[in-house]
Design a protein around this motif. Structure first.
Motif, PDB file in Angstrom:
ATOM      1  N   ARG A 150      28.279 -19.034 -25.999  1.00 24.77           N
ATOM      2  CA  ARG A 150      29.268 -19.644 -25.090  1.00 24.77           C
ATOM      3  C   ARG A 150      29.584 -18.743 -23.897  1.00 24.77           C
ATOM      4  O   ARG A 150      29.672 -19.196 -22.760  1.00 24.77           O
ATOM      5  N   SER A 151      29.772 -17.451 -24.145  1.00 22.71           N
ATOM      6  CA  SER A 151      30.230 -16.570 -23.065  1.00 22.71           C
ATOM      7  C   SER A 151      29.099 -16.088 -22.169  1.00 22.71           C
ATOM      8  O   SER A 151      29.309 -15.869 -20.984  1.00 22.71           O
ATOM      9  N   PHE A 152      27.904 -15.900 -22.766  1.00 25.12           N
ATOM     10  CA  PHE A 152      26.816 -15.296 -21.990  1.00 25.12           C
ATOM     11  C   PHE A 152      25.615 -16.218 -21.835  1.00 25.12           C
ATOM     12  O   PHE A 152      24.596 -15.813 -21.265  1.00 25.12           O
ATOM     13  N   GLY A 153      25.707 -17.426 -22.390  1.00 29.21           N
ATOM     14  CA  GLY A 153      24.580 -18.361 -22.252  1.00 29.21           C
ATOM     15  C   GLY A 153      23.356 -17.960 -23.046  1.00 29.21           C
ATOM     16  O   GLY A 153      22.227 -18.359 -22.727  1.00 29.21           O
ATOM     17  N   LEU A 154      23.548 -17.159 -24.107  1.00 24.98           N
ATOM     18  CA  LEU A 154      22.406 -16.757 -24.924  1.00 24.98           C
ATOM     19  C   LEU A 154      21.736 -18.000 -25.520  1.00 24.98           C
ATOM     20  O   LEU A 154      22.410 -18.897 -26.021  1.00 24.98           O
ATOM     21  N   ARG A 155      20.407 -18.041 -25.490  1.00 15.67           N
ATOM     22  CA  ARG A 155      19.651 -19.179 -26.031  1.00 15.67           C
ATOM     23  C   ARG A 155      19.459 -18.982 -27.540  1.00 15.67           C
ATOM     24  O   ARG A 155      18.417 -18.536 -27.987  1.00 15.67           O
TER      25      ARG A 155
ATOM     26  N   GLU B 279      11.371 -23.862 -33.273  1.00 18.32           N
ATOM     27  CA  GLU B 279      10.483 -24.599 -32.359  1.00 18.32           C
ATOM     28  C   GLU B 279      11.187 -25.770 -31.672  1.00 18.32           C
ATOM     29  O   GLU B 279      10.924 -26.060 -30.516  1.00 18.32           O
ATOM     30  N   ARG B 280      12.077 -26.472 -32.400  1.00 19.60           N
ATOM     31  CA  ARG B 280      12.574 -27.737 -31.855  1.00 19.60           C
ATOM     32  C   ARG B 280      14.091 -27.874 -31.869  1.00 19.60           C
ATOM     33  O   ARG B 280      14.623 -28.889 -31.413  1.00 19.60           O
ATOM     34  N   GLY B 281      14.809 -26.842 -32.389  1.00 20.15           N
ATOM     35  CA  GLY B 281      16.266 -26.948 -32.493  1.00 20.15           C
ATOM     36  C   GLY B 281      16.917 -26.890 -31.116  1.00 20.15           C
ATOM     37  O   GLY B 281      16.369 -26.320 -30.172  1.00 20.15           O
ATOM     38  N   ARG B 282      18.113 -27.479 -31.019  1.00 20.04           N
ATOM     39  CA  ARG B 282      18.854 -27.454 -29.742  1.00 20.04           C
ATOM     40  C   ARG B 282      19.639 -26.163 -29.629  1.00 20.04           C
ATOM     41  O   ARG B 282      20.390 -25.800 -30.543  1.00 20.04           O
ATOM     42  N   VAL B 283      19.487 -25.480 -28.505  1.00 19.00           N
ATOM     43  CA  VAL B 283      20.180 -24.211 -28.270  1.00 19.00           C
ATOM     44  C   VAL B 283      21.690 -24.402 -28.421  1.00 19.00           C
ATOM     45  O   VAL B 283      22.252 -25.405 -27.978  1.00 19.00           O
ATOM     46  N   GLY B 284      22.314 -23.449 -29.102  1.00 16.98           N
ATOM     47  CA  GLY B 284      23.760 -23.507 -29.300  1.00 16.98           C
ATOM     48  C   GLY B 284      24.147 -24.196 -30.598  1.00 16.98           C
ATOM     49  O   GLY B 284      25.303 -24.151 -31.009  1.00 16.98           O
ATOM     50  N   GLU B 285      23.174 -24.844 -31.254  1.00 17.11           N
ATOM     51  CA  GLU B 285      23.506 -25.636 -32.448  1.00 17.11           C
ATOM     52  C   GLU B 285      23.353 -24.838 -33.745  1.00 17.11           C
ATOM     53  O   GLU B 285      22.546 -23.917 -33.833  1.00 17.11           O
ATOM     54  N   THR B 286      24.128 -25.274 -34.737  1.00 10.93           N
ATOM     55  CA  THR B 286      24.006 -24.771 -36.111  1.00 10.93           C
ATOM     56  C   THR B 286      23.374 -25.859 -36.967  1.00 10.93           C
ATOM     57  O   THR B 286      23.715 -27.042 -36.825  1.00 10.93           O
ATOM     58  N   TYR B 287      22.455 -25.462 -37.847  1.00 12.49           N
ATOM     59  CA  TYR B 287      21.813 -26.399 -38.784  1.00 12.49           C
ATOM     60  C   TYR B 287      21.984 -25.889 -40.207  1.00 12.49           C
ATOM     61  O   TYR B 287      21.667 -24.732 -40.494  1.00 12.49           O
ATOM     62  N   LEU B 288      22.467 -26.748 -41.093  1.00 10.70           N
ATOM     63  CA  LEU B 288      22.539 -26.394 -42.509  1.00 10.70           C
ATOM     64  C   LEU B 288      21.212 -26.713 -43.189  1.00 10.70           C
ATOM     65  O   LEU B 288      20.620 -27.770 -42.927  1.00 10.70           O
ATOM     66  N   ILE B 289      20.775 -25.795 -44.059  1.00 10.07           N
ATOM     67  CA  ILE B 289      19.499 -25.982 -44.762  1.00 10.07           C
ATOM     68  C   ILE B 289      19.763 -26.053 -46.272  1.00 10.07           C
ATOM     69  O   ILE B 289      20.395 -25.142 -46.831  1.00 10.07           O
ATOM     70  N   GLY B 290      19.289 -27.129 -46.902  1.00  8.10           N
ATOM     71  CA  GLY B 290      19.437 -27.278 -48.346  1.00  8.10           C
ATOM     72  C   GLY B 290      18.392 -28.239 -48.880  1.00  8.10           C
ATOM     73  O   GLY B 290      17.562 -28.766 -48.112  1.00  8.10           O
ATOM     74  N   ALA B 291      18.426 -28.463 -50.197  1.00 11.12           N
ATOM     75  CA  ALA B 291      17.394 -29.321 -50.798  1.00 11.12           C
ATOM     76  C   ALA B 291      17.941 -30.103 -51.991  1.00 11.12           C
ATOM     77  O   ALA B 291      17.201 -30.444 -52.911  1.00 11.12           O
ATOM     78  N   ASP B 292      19.254 -30.395 -51.985  1.00  8.16           N
ATOM     79  CA  ASP B 292      19.885 -31.164 -53.072  1.00  8.16           C
ATOM     80  C   ASP B 292      19.597 -30.558 -54.444  1.00  8.16           C
ATOM     81  O   ASP B 292      19.248 -31.261 -55.392  1.00  8.16           O
ATOM     82  N   GLY B 293      19.767 -29.232 -54.553  1.00  6.23           N
ATOM     83  CA  GLY B 293      19.390 -28.545 -55.793  1.00  6.23           C
ATOM     84  C   GLY B 293      20.567 -28.026 -56.602  1.00  6.23           C
ATOM     85  O   GLY B 293      20.454 -26.974 -57.239  1.00  6.23           O
ATOM     86  N   GLU B 294      21.687 -28.772 -56.607  1.00  2.64           N
ATOM     87  CA  GLU B 294      22.878 -28.268 -57.323  1.00  2.64           C
ATOM     88  C   GLU B 294      22.645 -28.154 -58.828  1.00  2.64           C
ATOM     89  O   GLU B 294      22.204 -29.126 -59.468  1.00  2.64           O
TER      90      GLU B 294
END
Ligand code: NAD
Ligand code: DAU
Length: 336
Positions: free
Chosen positions: A164-169, A229-244
């Motif tokens: 947000r502050s420095f525009g880091l990709r 490769e394809r994520g949007r800069v600035g975004e967070t993505y949760l990674i899981g596999a329904d393995g509770e």
């Protein structure tokens, strides 16, 4: 993506990601790893020499980091102190690596305007009740419990501030519990497998009711590559596999697959502040990037993991004694 700097590439998940990157892209990979007790150069064996450079060093060493970041177009940041039990015994290295180390990398990535991906954990969200129908999403408020998870939360917030502050990709990912080959024997699944191989009874914290959301490490790697490769800069993505699964259920699976009676284990004192349940809603990753986990058969993944530890005793034998000595000292402290 031609030159990728992977921090922590000699660790469990980082080394799996390096193998994945070499197999699925043409990128040249430079690994920066301090080879702490958790890092093992042998985890990178078999990779073509012209695709990989290895640098032993600390991510908090700003001169070294500046040089390596300047020579890369993309940084994928795995390096961390990663074990909750260690963070309860000695928090300082967690501050140094997870907070100051991440800060050092961010400053270099900012100076050289490099694409940055930060690897984090679902533990930043705290825990859920066992009967809660909810799972963590990208909008869940941060509420970390342990010194480990609070330093990971701090590092995530630094990354977000640099965007947000420095525009880091930069992008971030928060993944659930990984399992698979080359995981340090301090962690739950390899500890129990190698205990059984050594004739030591497996150890279950508390009543074994805590739930973790297991994902095979190969799926973590494919998700990270999709985001880089394809994520949007600035975004967070949760990674899981329904393995509770509860810890008791996982241990029961290990005992069954290794031909032991279902009561051949000990209950031991619970972990201080032990998070009850983690659960990941990974629909953003599926809907935006089309990613799906490929290794959702937990029984098959666990059986293959057991076989790997059986076949690779030379990889883990050197760490086993010190790890069990550490756990004995924790138990003794509880008894005092
Ligand atoms: P690990 O402990 O197996 O490996 C960590 C690696 O980082 C080691 O090779 C170690 O030598 C290196 N390292 C530590 N301090 C360093 C420093 N100061 N400078 C350079 N290198 C250093 O950890 P892991 O389980 O592979 O976890 C990797 C990342 O994934 C971490 O950021 C962790 O928070 C995150 N994560 C782990 C899990 C999991 O289930 N293990 C789940 C979600 C996220
Ligand atoms: O959720 C992601 C996190 O998963 C990562 O961020 C961490 O780096 C990773 O270590 C892991 O954290 P956990 O604390 O969940 O993992 P661990 O393997 O230490 O323990 C898994 C569960 O098993 C936890 O509920 C504690 C329990 N446990 C652990 C050990 C070592 C036992 O019951 N007995 C044990 O001997």
């Amino acid at each position: 993506m031609k030159d990728v700097l992977v921090t922590g590439g000699a660790g469990f998940i980082g080394s799996n990601f390096v193998h994945h990157l070499v197999a699925h892209t043409d990128a040249h990979v430079t690994v920066l790893d301090a080879l702490t007790y958790a890092g093992d150069r042998r985890s990178l064996a078999g990779l073509p020499e012209n695709r990989l450079a290895f640098v032993r060093g600390d991510i908090a060493d700003s001169a070294l980091v500046d040089d390596l970041v300047a020579g890369a177009d993309t940084v994928v940041h795995f390096a961390a102190e990663s074990h909750n039990d260690n963070s309860l015994a000695e928090p300082r290295p967690f501050i140094d690596t997870n907070v100051v180390g991440t800060f050092t990398l961010l400053e270099a990535a900012r100076r050289h305007d490099r694409r940055f991906h930060h690897i984090s954990t679902d533990e930043v969200y705290g825990d859920l009740a066992l009967d809660d129908p909810e799972r963590f999403t990208e909008a869940t408020p941060y509420n970390p419990s342990s010194p480990y998870s609070s330093t990971k939360a701090a590092s995530d917030l630094l990354v977000r501030a640099w965007v947000r502050s420095f525009g880091l990709r930069a992008t971030l990912s928060n993944c659930s519990n990984n399992y698979g080959p080359r995981q340090h024997v301090e962690k739950f699944i390899p500890r129990q497998i190698t205990n059984i191989l050594r004739g030591i009874r497996p150890k279950l914290y508390g009543r074994g009711l805590n739930v973790r959301d297991w994902i095979h490490v190969d799926d973590h790697s494919s998700a990270v590559l999709a985001i880089v490769e394809r994520g949007r800069v600035g975004e967070t993505y949760l990674i899981g596999a329904d393995g509770e699964r509860s810890n008791a259920d996982v241990l029961a699976d290990i005992l069954r697959l290794m031909g032991r009676p279902d009561d051949a284990f000990d209950f031991v004192t619970d972990r201080a502040g032990h998070d009850l349940r983690y659960a990941i809603d990974w629909s953003k990753l599926r809907d935006e990037l089309g990613w799906e986990p490929a290794r959702r058969d937990f029984d098959a993944g666990l059986a293959a993991t057991i076989e790997w530890y059986r076949a690779n005793e030379d990889w883990w034998a050197g760490s086993k004694e010190a790890t069990e000595a550490f756990y004995r000292s924790v138990e003794e402290r509880h008894e005092r």
